[in-house]
Scaffold this motif. Sequence first.
Motif, PDB file in Angstrom:
ATOM      1  N   ALA A 321       0.842  -1.206   0.000  1.00  0.00           N
ATOM      2  CA  ALA A 321       0.000   0.000   0.000  1.00  0.00           C
ATOM      3  C   ALA A 321       0.872   1.248   0.000  1.00  0.00           C
ATOM      4  O   ALA A 321       2.019   1.236   0.457  1.00  0.00           O
ATOM      5  CB  ALA A 321      -0.913  -0.007   1.214  1.00  0.00           C
ATOM      6  N   HIS A 322       0.272   2.341  -0.519  1.00  0.00           N
ATOM      7  CA  HIS A 322       0.944   3.634  -0.525  1.00  0.00           C
ATOM      8  C   HIS A 322       0.298   4.615   0.447  1.00  0.00           C
ATOM      9  O   HIS A 322       0.785   5.737   0.580  1.00  0.00           O
ATOM     10  CB  HIS A 322       0.908   4.236  -1.939  1.00  0.00           C
ATOM     11  N   ALA A 323      -0.774   4.214   1.107  1.00  0.00           N
ATOM     12  CA  ALA A 323      -1.469   5.100   2.043  1.00  0.00           C
ATOM     13  C   ALA A 323      -2.025   4.266   3.184  1.00  0.00           C
ATOM     14  O   ALA A 323      -2.301   3.070   3.040  1.00  0.00           O
ATOM     15  CB  ALA A 323      -2.590   5.869   1.341  1.00  0.00           C
ATOM     16  N   ALA A 324      -2.178   4.908   4.330  1.00  0.00           N
ATOM     17  CA  ALA A 324      -2.725   4.251   5.513  1.00  0.00           C
ATOM     18  C   ALA A 324      -3.644   5.229   6.228  1.00  0.00           C
ATOM     19  O   ALA A 324      -3.517   6.448   6.086  1.00  0.00           O
ATOM     20  CB  ALA A 324      -1.616   3.774   6.442  1.00  0.00           C
ATOM     21  N   ASP A 325      -4.564   4.694   7.002  1.00  0.00           N
ATOM     22  CA  ASP A 325      -5.558   5.487   7.707  1.00  0.00           C
ATOM     23  C   ASP A 325      -5.510   5.115   9.192  1.00  0.00           C
ATOM     24  O   ASP A 325      -5.561   3.935   9.550  1.00  0.00           O
ATOM     25  CB  ASP A 325      -6.954   5.196   7.145  1.00  0.00           C
ATOM     26  N   VAL A 326      -5.387   6.123  10.070  1.00  0.00           N
ATOM     27  CA  VAL A 326      -5.349   5.931  11.509  1.00  0.00           C
ATOM     28  C   VAL A 326      -6.552   6.636  12.123  1.00  0.00           C
ATOM     29  O   VAL A 326      -6.768   7.830  11.875  1.00  0.00           O
ATOM     30  CB  VAL A 326      -4.053   6.477  12.124  1.00  0.00           C
ATOM     31  N   THR A 327      -7.329   5.915  12.930  1.00  0.00           N
ATOM     32  CA  THR A 327      -8.501   6.476  13.590  1.00  0.00           C
ATOM     33  C   THR A 327      -8.379   6.246  15.085  1.00  0.00           C
ATOM     34  O   THR A 327      -8.153   5.113  15.530  1.00  0.00           O
ATOM     35  CB  THR A 327      -9.794   5.815  13.078  1.00  0.00           C
ATOM     36  N   VAL A 328      -8.525   7.324  15.852  1.00  0.00           N
ATOM     37  CA  VAL A 328      -8.486   7.255  17.313  1.00  0.00           C
ATOM     38  C   VAL A 328      -9.850   7.687  17.825  1.00  0.00           C
ATOM     39  O   VAL A 328     -10.232   8.860  17.669  1.00  0.00           O
ATOM     40  CB  VAL A 328      -7.377   8.138  17.897  1.00  0.00           C
ATOM     41  N   ASP A 329     -10.589   6.769  18.413  1.00  0.00           N
ATOM     42  CA  ASP A 329     -11.941   7.045  18.902  1.00  0.00           C
ATOM     43  C   ASP A 329     -11.928   7.069  20.431  1.00  0.00           C
ATOM     44  O   ASP A 329     -11.589   6.058  21.078  1.00  0.00           O
ATOM     45  CB  ASP A 329     -12.926   5.966  18.430  1.00  0.00           C
ATOM     46  N   TYR A 330     -12.301   8.211  21.007  1.00  0.00           N
ATOM     47  CA  TYR A 330     -12.462   8.345  22.452  1.00  0.00           C
ATOM     48  C   TYR A 330     -13.922   8.060  22.794  1.00  0.00           C
ATOM     49  O   TYR A 330     -14.787   8.922  22.625  1.00  0.00           O
ATOM     50  CB  TYR A 330     -12.082   9.742  22.915  1.00  0.00           C
ATOM     51  N   LEU A 331     -14.221   6.852  23.242  1.00  0.00           N
ATOM     52  CA  LEU A 331     -15.570   6.507  23.657  1.00  0.00           C
ATOM     53  C   LEU A 331     -15.712   6.727  25.159  1.00  0.00           C
ATOM     54  O   LEU A 331     -14.742   7.027  25.864  1.00  0.00           O
ATOM     55  CB  LEU A 331     -15.871   5.055  23.283  1.00  0.00           C
ATOM     56  N   ASP A 332     -16.921   6.563  25.667  1.00  0.00           N
ATOM     57  CA  ASP A 332     -17.151   6.816  27.091  1.00  0.00           C
ATOM     58  C   ASP A 332     -16.337   5.873  27.969  1.00  0.00           C
ATOM     59  O   ASP A 332     -15.743   6.289  28.961  1.00  0.00           O
ATOM     60  CB  ASP A 332     -18.646   6.673  27.413  1.00  0.00           C
ATOM     61  N   GLN A 333     -16.322   4.599  27.640  1.00  0.00           N
ATOM     62  CA  GLN A 333     -15.664   3.603  28.472  1.00  0.00           C
ATOM     63  C   GLN A 333     -14.545   2.866  27.739  1.00  0.00           C
ATOM     64  O   GLN A 333     -14.069   1.837  28.220  1.00  0.00           O
ATOM     65  CB  GLN A 333     -16.686   2.570  28.964  1.00  0.00           C
ATOM     66  N   GLU A 334     -14.118   3.383  26.610  1.00  0.00           N
ATOM     67  CA  GLU A 334     -13.162   2.626  25.816  1.00  0.00           C
ATOM     68  C   GLU A 334     -12.388   3.559  24.892  1.00  0.00           C
ATOM     69  O   GLU A 334     -12.926   4.562  24.402  1.00  0.00           O
ATOM     70  CB  GLU A 334     -13.907   1.563  25.000  1.00  0.00           C
ATOM     71  N   LEU A 335     -11.127   3.228  24.705  1.00  0.00           N
ATOM     72  CA  LEU A 335     -10.307   3.866  23.681  1.00  0.00           C
ATOM     73  C   LEU A 335     -10.152   2.863  22.553  1.00  0.00           C
ATOM     74  O   LEU A 335      -9.738   1.726  22.769  1.00  0.00           O
ATOM     75  CB  LEU A 335      -8.934   4.248  24.233  1.00  0.00           C
ATOM     76  N   ARG A 336     -10.481   3.305  21.335  1.00  0.00           N
ATOM     77  CA  ARG A 336     -10.418   2.417  20.187  1.00  0.00           C
ATOM     78  C   ARG A 336      -9.503   3.048  19.141  1.00  0.00           C
ATOM     79  O   ARG A 336      -9.710   4.197  18.723  1.00  0.00           O
ATOM     80  CB  ARG A 336     -11.812   2.184  19.606  1.00  0.00           C
ATOM     81  N   VAL A 337      -8.499   2.310  18.731  1.00  0.00           N
ATOM     82  CA  VAL A 337      -7.530   2.781  17.740  1.00  0.00           C
ATOM     83  C   VAL A 337      -7.529   1.794  16.585  1.00  0.00           C
ATOM     84  O   VAL A 337      -7.397   0.579  16.793  1.00  0.00           O
ATOM     85  CB  VAL A 337      -6.119   2.891  18.343  1.00  0.00           C
ATOM     86  N   THR A 338      -7.690   2.326  15.364  1.00  0.00           N
ATOM     87  CA  THR A 338      -7.734   1.486  14.176  1.00  0.00           C
ATOM     88  C   THR A 338      -6.707   1.991  13.168  1.00  0.00           C
ATOM     89  O   THR A 338      -6.643   3.188  12.883  1.00  0.00           O
ATOM     90  CB  THR A 338      -9.130   1.498  13.533  1.00  0.00           C
TER      91      THR A 338
END
Length: 432
Positions: A321-338
């Motif tokens: 791949a030539h590109a990547a996507d990073v998502t950081v989600d601050y939820l109420d009871q959870e941190l989710r990183v994709t």
Amino acid sequence: MPALQALRPRSAQVALAVGFAVAGCLIGTFYHPEPWRPFGPGAYLLTLLIALPLALREKRASGVLVVTAAGFAGYLLLGYQPSLNFWCPTIAFVSVCARERRGRVVRGAVLLAAVIALSGTCGRLPWPVTVVQALIVPAVACVVGLTQRRLAQRNAELRRLTVLLDEQQRQEARRAVLDERFRIARELHDTISQHMTIVTLQTGLAQYTFHSDPAAAHRALGIAATAGRDTLDDLRRLLVVLRTYDLGGATGEQDPSAPIPDDLLAGIDRIPALAERLEAAGLRVVVHFSGARRPLHPGIELCAYRVVQEALTNVAKHSTAHAADVTVDYLDQELRVTVLDEGAPDAAPGAFANTPGSGHGLIGMRERAKIWHGSLTAGARPGGGFQVRLRIPLGEEVASPAPKEDTLRGRTRVQDPDPDSGSGSGQRPTMT
């Protein structure tokens, strides 16, 4: 020689035997009332025969009892006064009770009782006194000997447990050393791998364009130099942490919520700067943030940062791949990183690696997630590319409102609008 060494008595036993021999000879020399025979050379020899074998009573208890009892019986039958020789068979019987089997203990008790009865008879004691003496002396000696046996068994058990405890402590020490090595290896891998990937790619590019495009080679060398300096900074920070703080406190006795200075650990705020470095290396990275930003425990921040760092490094090193996507989600009871990449346009679905890897990076990411009671999943996406997802429970983390816009290293990062506010177009903002 080994047999002679096994029979060698201890100094305390030798001292006891010599003491009884000397004391018996002295008492017989200076005290010989009527009607006992005067103490002569035969009495001296018999006294030595009765007392000196006590030096071997720990090794040959039954034999010593027989010798002392026979010597004392001959001593009495020859008409000499009992004196201290009375106690030598008794002491030998104590050793029999402490060390020998039950059958020998019973036979020894009978032999001692007979010798004590003979002593009373030769001393012209009343028969009730003789009988009581013949019963009480072996009984008391037996109790003392059995008590010694129990103490010896307990001491042996304590020695065995001490050996086991010592071995267990050595194993725990070895396990602690191995755990520390694994942790240091994980930290070094996560810290150096991404920077050295950039250095390798940029120096290769500089070598390739050195003559054809000197300006591009110069830029590539500058990027490699910057990555090298960042590597040194991270190594310095890592060494300070490893010497001072337990990054895996949740797996040991320390409290994982124990404060760690923020300036020693990388955090989520450094993800955009990480994306900048990878963009300079040729991988376009888009970073998204959603949810209410709030400060988290530095260990959780470090975990999220290292997972993103390792995932993007894998994309740069192994993916087409030539590109990547990073998502950081601050939820109420959870941190989710994709972290995901779309894969190369001409790559087959599920294609990910074009060069083999060791697999240590994925293991390290999962270990980090486990430390903070989180989970990490990684795998090929159905439409092509690869996805890494980290989920960490936040529990009762205290939230403090963060500004909707802040600046890091000269770039502006824009927060997603609050999904509950009804504003926004639904599009995710990107690095600008």
